[in-house]
Enzyme design. Structure first.
Site, mmCIF file in Angstrom:
data_model
loop_
_atom_site.group_PDB
_atom_site.id
_atom_site.type_symbol
_atom_site.label_atom_id
_atom_site.label_comp_id
_atom_site.label_asym_id
_atom_site.label_seq_id
_atom_site.Cartn_x
_atom_site.Cartn_y
_atom_site.Cartn_z
ATOM 1 N N LYS A 61 -5.519 -7.957 4.457
ATOM 2 C CA LYS A 61 -4.181 -7.672 3.916
ATOM 3 C C LYS A 61 -3.148 -7.688 5.047
ATOM 4 C CE LYS A 61 -1.962 -4.127 0.954
ATOM 5 N NZ LYS A 61 -2.165 -2.833 0.245
ATOM 6 N N SER A 76 -0.893 -2.797 -4.698
ATOM 7 C CA SER A 76 -0.176 -3.702 -3.829
ATOM 8 C C SER A 76 -1.064 -4.749 -3.140
ATOM 9 C CB SER A 76 0.558 -2.897 -2.749
ATOM 10 O OG SER A 76 -0.370 -2.261 -1.891
ATOM 11 N N SER A 109 -3.823 0.981 -4.808
ATOM 12 C CA SER A 109 -3.579 -0.419 -4.432
ATOM 13 C C SER A 109 -4.813 -1.274 -4.204
ATOM 14 C CB SER A 109 -2.731 -0.472 -3.167
ATOM 15 O OG SER A 109 -1.393 -0.373 -3.524
#
Ligand code: GLN
Length: 478
Positions: free
Chosen positions: A71, A147, A171
């Site tokens: 990420k 997210s 997330s």
């Protein structure tokens, strides 16, 4: 079977037996990304000067040769780490996060390109990225969740073998549910957060996206453990997680909280979750009804504490030390212009909300009260865990929604975290496991929560369920 579609444990076996080479695997994954990412957009900065994914040289280790996608908020030395925010554009960290170092030591291939995310991990849909949204591989018109939507979509679309994300309020688990993959948020303190760009320091946790539970165990074996660089990481031994993946669940006590099955949840999701609970019963678990009475306060408490901490963590981005700097004639104007131009709308909303909650005169009314209610929420879990080994709930109240559907309504967006936030407020480990599909073929996730540092029970229950069902074998038609 194409190599990109296999799990890490299948690939480790093939590599070990020299049935395939690391280069075979690299080119398979690379080609898949080149073919499918133009539609899915799980990765960012793919079309920069480095047009293709680059793989590094390897060490020997448990993940030797296995590609891992990261990420965009986890620091990778010398490679852009921008939290999908304009304010960090061009930022190349001078060091690796501890998880990256551990992955490299285990021989993993860290992809240079990063996975897409909501800016600074603020969001539930990956629409708040300065690079534009990621698309759900099951239906390209829908969000992948957020997210960490890029990591989830990459694994679901076979553009990644393993992926790392972060979870502050859901997330990892919510996008895992929306994309039909396994997503784990470990206990707060189990995995070092050194090198994770902070959103809300008392809630953030790094975790995993995998195609099945066995891969989650392999990845957790590598990234868990105490780190002197992270004062919140806990110095207790890490078990071999693979040991829990094959066990049965006879006699396992599972609680079903009544507060998680209320109005507003999609009836199809509810039905699928109850079918999963029935399956767990068939497998020998003892299922009982429980109550977590303060559940209704989780969302408001989270959005006070989370924004308060975020407003403070984001104060460091002022154009001086990192990333973007706006041109201006004096220092104060430069700060203002940089922040005004560099942060997106949701980041600004959270900074304003958090600054308000912390300001003199409101601190006691909001921040302090939220801290107290957080303790009540944690106490609910403590008392339930006296008599339960784990808790089972839906991961999200709905399946993946359409891109744009909630973008203009932040309150509605915040409600999609209703089932995941309590685990962060209480520091508990939780996992989302695929448990079925809606009529329009969108995945549904089953959330399992356990006591602090008892990831083993999550793996035990999750793998027993996984072995008894075939959901993980389903793939989106891309
Ligand atoms: N969706 C939640 C939020 O918007 C959680 C985000 C996260 O876990 N990083 O804050």
């Amino acid at each position: 079977m194409e190599l990109y579609s296999l799990t890490a444990h299948e690939l480790i076996k093939k590599l070990g037996e020299k049935e395939i080479s690391v280069e075979d695997l690299n080119s398979s994954v690379r080609k898949r990304i080149q073919d499918k990412d133009p539609q899915v957009k799980a990765y960012v900065r793919l079309s920069g000067s480095k047009a293709a994914v680059d793989f590094k040289t390897l060490n020997n280790g448990p993940l030797a040769g296995i590609p891992v996608s990261i990420k965009d908020n986890i620091c990778t030395q010398g490679y852009n780490t921008e939290c999908c925010s304009k304010i960090l554009s061009g930022f190349k960290p001078p060091y690796d996060a501890t998880v990256i170092q551990k992955l490299k030591n285990a021989g993993a291939n860290i992809l240079d390109t990063k996975t897409n995310m909501d800016e600074f991990a603020f969001g539930s849909s990956t629409e708040n990225s300065c690079f534009g949204p990621t698309h759900n591989p099951w239906d390209l018109d829908r969000v992948p969740g957020g997210s960490s939507g890029g990591s989830a979509a990459a694994v679901a679309g076979d553009e990644a073998i393993l992926a790392i994300g972060s979870d502050t309020g859901g997330s990892i688990r919510q996008p895992a549910a929306f994309c039909g993959v396994v997503g784990l948020k470990p206990t707060y303190g189990r995995v070092s957060r050194y090198g994770l760009i902070a959103f809300a320091s008392s809630l953030d946790q790094i975790g995993t996206f995998t195609k099945d539970i066995e891969d989650a165990c392999i990845l957790m074996n590598v990234i868990s453990g105490h780190d002197p660089m992270d004062a919140t990481s806990v110095d207790i031994p890490v078990p071999d997680y693979l040991g829990s993946a094959g066990k049965d669940i006879k006699g396992l006590k599972i609680g079903i909280p009544k507060e998680y099955f209320v109005e507003g949840m999609d009836p199809e999701v509810k039905k699928i979750i109850f079918e999963a609970v029935a399956k767990l019963k068939d497998l020998g678990a003892i299922v009982k009804d429980i109550s977590l009475p303060h559940t209704e306060y989780a969302v408001p408490v989270y959005y006070i504490l989370g924004t308060a901490e975020a407003s403070s963590n984001l104060a460091r981005f002022d154009g001086v030390q990192y990333g973007y700097r706006a041109k201006s004639t004096n220092l104060i104007a430069m700060y203002k212009k940089t922040r005004g131009e560099g942060f997106g709308q949701e980041a600004k909303r959270r900074i304003l909300l958090g600054t308000f909650a912390l300001s003199h005169g409101y601190y006691d009314a909001y921040y302090l009260k939220a801290l107290k209610v957080r303790t009540l929420i944690k106490n609910d879990f403590d008392s339930v865990f006296k008599d339960c080994d784990c808790i089972v709930t839906p991961t999200a109240p709905t399946t993946a929604f359409k891109i744009g559907e909630k973008a203009e309504n932040p309150l509605q967006m915040y409600l999609s975290d209703i089932y995941t936030i309590s685990a962060n407020l209480s520091g508990l480990p939780a996992i989302s496991v695929p448990c079925g599909f809606s009529k329009n073929r969108l995945p549904v996730g089953l959330q399992i929560l356990a006591k602090a540092f008892d990831e083993e029970t999550l793996f035990r229950a999750g793998s027993a369920y996984e072995r008894a069902t075939q959901w993980r074998k389903e793939k989106p038609k891309l």
